[in-house]
Write a protein that holds these residues in place. Structure first.
Motif, PDB file in Angstrom:
ATOM      1  N   HIS A  34      10.607   4.199  -7.735  1.00 39.28           N
ATOM      2  CA  HIS A  34      10.662   4.047  -6.280  1.00 39.28           C
ATOM      3  C   HIS A  34      10.109   2.714  -5.792  1.00 39.28           C
ATOM      4  O   HIS A  34       9.870   2.541  -4.599  1.00 39.28           O
ATOM      5  CB  HIS A  34       9.950   5.211  -5.595  1.00 39.28           C
ATOM      6  N   GLY A  35       9.879   1.761  -6.700  1.00 38.05           N
ATOM      7  CA  GLY A  35       9.635   0.403  -6.254  1.00 38.05           C
ATOM      8  C   GLY A  35       8.213  -0.084  -6.208  1.00 38.05           C
ATOM      9  O   GLY A  35       7.971  -1.189  -5.704  1.00 38.05           O
ATOM     10  N   VAL A  36       7.235   0.677  -6.734  1.00 33.73           N
ATOM     11  CA  VAL A  36       5.878   0.127  -6.771  1.00 33.73           C
ATOM     12  C   VAL A  36       5.834  -0.995  -7.806  1.00 33.73           C
ATOM     13  O   VAL A  36       6.599  -0.993  -8.777  1.00 33.73           O
ATOM     14  CB  VAL A  36       4.816   1.203  -7.088  1.00 33.73           C
ATOM     15  N   VAL A  37       4.966  -1.959  -7.597  1.00 39.03           N
ATOM     16  CA  VAL A  37       4.887  -3.105  -8.503  1.00 39.03           C
ATOM     17  C   VAL A  37       3.696  -3.019  -9.443  1.00 39.03           C
ATOM     18  O   VAL A  37       3.483  -3.920 -10.259  1.00 39.03           O
ATOM     19  CB  VAL A  37       4.843  -4.432  -7.716  1.00 39.03           C
ATOM     20  N   GLY A  38       2.918  -1.956  -9.350  1.00 41.67           N
ATOM     21  CA  GLY A  38       1.780  -1.770 -10.233  1.00 41.67           C
ATOM     22  C   GLY A  38       1.187  -0.391 -10.030  1.00 41.67           C
ATOM     23  O   GLY A  38       1.401   0.251  -8.993  1.00 41.67           O
ATOM     24  N   ILE A  39       0.445   0.079 -11.031  1.00 40.04           N
ATOM     25  CA  ILE A  39      -0.178   1.396 -10.999  1.00 40.04           C
ATOM     26  C   ILE A  39      -1.648   1.247 -11.357  1.00 40.04           C
ATOM     27  O   ILE A  39      -1.993   0.643 -12.380  1.00 40.04           O
ATOM     28  CB  ILE A  39       0.523   2.354 -11.985  1.00 40.04           C
ATOM     29  N   VAL A  40      -2.514   1.789 -10.492  1.00 38.44           N
ATOM     30  CA  VAL A  40      -3.961   1.708 -10.705  1.00 38.44           C
ATOM     31  C   VAL A  40      -4.507   3.105 -10.992  1.00 38.44           C
ATOM     32  O   VAL A  40      -4.683   3.916 -10.076  1.00 38.44           O
ATOM     33  CB  VAL A  40      -4.682   1.111  -9.482  1.00 38.44           C
ATOM     34  N   PRO A  41      -4.762   3.416 -12.258  1.00 43.22           N
ATOM     35  CA  PRO A  41      -5.390   4.700 -12.580  1.00 43.22           C
ATOM     36  C   PRO A  41      -6.907   4.612 -12.590  1.00 43.22           C
ATOM     37  O   PRO A  41      -7.470   3.523 -12.513  1.00 43.22           O
ATOM     38  CB  PRO A  41      -4.847   4.992 -13.983  1.00 43.22           C
ATOM     39  N   VAL A  42      -7.537   5.758 -12.692  1.00 44.93           N
ATOM     40  CA  VAL A  42      -8.989   5.975 -12.802  1.00 44.93           C
ATOM     41  C   VAL A  42      -9.775   5.260 -11.702  1.00 44.93           C
ATOM     42  O   VAL A  42     -10.855   4.728 -11.944  1.00 44.93           O
ATOM     43  CB  VAL A  42      -9.532   5.633 -14.215  1.00 44.93           C
ATOM     44  N   GLY A  43      -9.224   5.289 -10.498  1.00 47.53           N
ATOM     45  CA  GLY A  43      -9.956   4.787  -9.343  1.00 47.53           C
ATOM     46  C   GLY A  43     -10.594   5.927  -8.568  1.00 47.53           C
ATOM     47  O   GLY A  43     -10.653   7.072  -9.045  1.00 47.53           O
ATOM     48  N   SER A  44     -11.039   5.628  -7.360  1.00 42.37           N
ATOM     49  CA  SER A  44     -11.654   6.666  -6.527  1.00 42.37           C
ATOM     50  C   SER A  44     -10.675   7.798  -6.262  1.00 42.37           C
ATOM     51  O   SER A  44     -11.040   8.978  -6.319  1.00 42.37           O
ATOM     52  CB  SER A  44     -12.132   6.058  -5.213  1.00 42.37           C
TER      53      SER A  44
END
Length: 298
Positions: A34-44
């Protein structure tokens, strides 16, 4: 890598509150589609404080395995101790993450010498592109413009700065010192259009976990100065986006995912599921949004 909509992601849990790695992988693939340019896991939003060090490592492996080279996995690197943060940064590189979001230790005071030593140790342990998280005001740690310039001069792979609030004067001060040296990425939800207009180049979004098409479209409309489309979509999206500004944002966003068929509302203690008036009000907001969901312009 830092331009566009980057998704902070939730961590899905099974009924016994172990991590549902199958759902996690599927969610990462869906966001990439769906077009996200990055994925940030293990955040708040990913309930990092309830995950063990081993679980965080496993989450990174699942995310990278799910999206491969399609979009970069950019984990938040945060720990109470510097050695653990360094170990996580090294593991991220080893499993194929393509960048890091470096955060100061949350329970520490705003002593620049100590904070600088911590983030310098983390960035010095990797050659991956880094984004510095200026996590103020809730955690009492602030990187002033001169601090950011100092780190940028020492670490060429420091490429971006994540700002939690819109402050046009602060963005201007950073630009005066560094010019275009760093990308400015914001994590505001209900003021994202204003942030884009103030010069933000990227958005680490949260409601994207339930509404990726709308999040990507809103960012694109704002960037392209398409005023009518921006205003109409922003007006519809605003009640949902405000959920990210509330203390129970994790429960609210997971509930929204559940209502759109993209996960469950399970959270780990000390968080508890919503109930009573909180639950009724949240459901009313979500159901109204679904009933009035707009058709997106091309």
């Amino acid at each position: 890598m830092w331009k566009g909509v980057i998704s902070a992601i939730t961590t899905p849990f099974n009924a016994d509150l172990t991590i549902d790695h199958g759902a996690l992988a599927d969610h990462c693939r869906w966001l990439a589609e769906h077009g996200v340019v990055g994925i940030v896991p293990v955040g708040s939003l990913g309930e990092s404080s309830t995950l063990s060090h081993a679980e965080k490592r496993q989450v990174l492996e699942t995310c990278v395995g799910a999206v491969g080279e399609r979009v970069p996995v950019l984990p938040r690197i945060s720990a109470l101790g510097t050695p653990e943060a360094i170990a996580m940064a090294k593991h991220a590189r080893a499993v194929g993450c393509r960048g890091l979001m470096v955060t100061p230790p949350y329970d520490h005071g705003n002593d620049w010498r100590e904070i600088r030593a911590h983030v310098s140790a983390v960035m010095g342990a990797t050659d991956l592109p880094c984004m510095l998280y200026n996590h103020r005001p809730p955690h009492r740690v602030e990187f002033r413009p001169e601090h950011i310039a100092e780190l940028a001069a020492e670490f060429p792979h420091l490429e971006a700065l994540k700002e939690p609030v819109i402050d046009a004067s602060r963005i201007g001060a950073i630009r005066d010192l560094l010019g275009p040296r760093l990308e400015i990425v914001v994590c505001v939800e209900d003021t994202i259009v204003e942030a884009v207009r103030a010069g933000a180049s990227g958005w680490i979004a949260c409601l994207v976990n339930a509404f990726p098409a709308e999040s990507v479209a809103l960012y694109r409309y704002a960037q392209e100065r398409r005023e009518r489309e921006t205003s109409e979509l922003y007006s519809w999206f605003a009640p949902l986006l405000r959920m990210d500004t509330l203390p129970k944002f994790v429960q609210l966003i997971k509930l929204t995912q559940e209502r759109v068929g993209r996960g469950t509302s399970r959270v780990r203690p000390p968080r508890l599921p919503l109930e009573g008036d909180e639950l009724r009000e949240a459901l009313a907001t979500i159901e109204n949004a679904l009933a009035t969901r707009p058709r997106l312009a091309v």
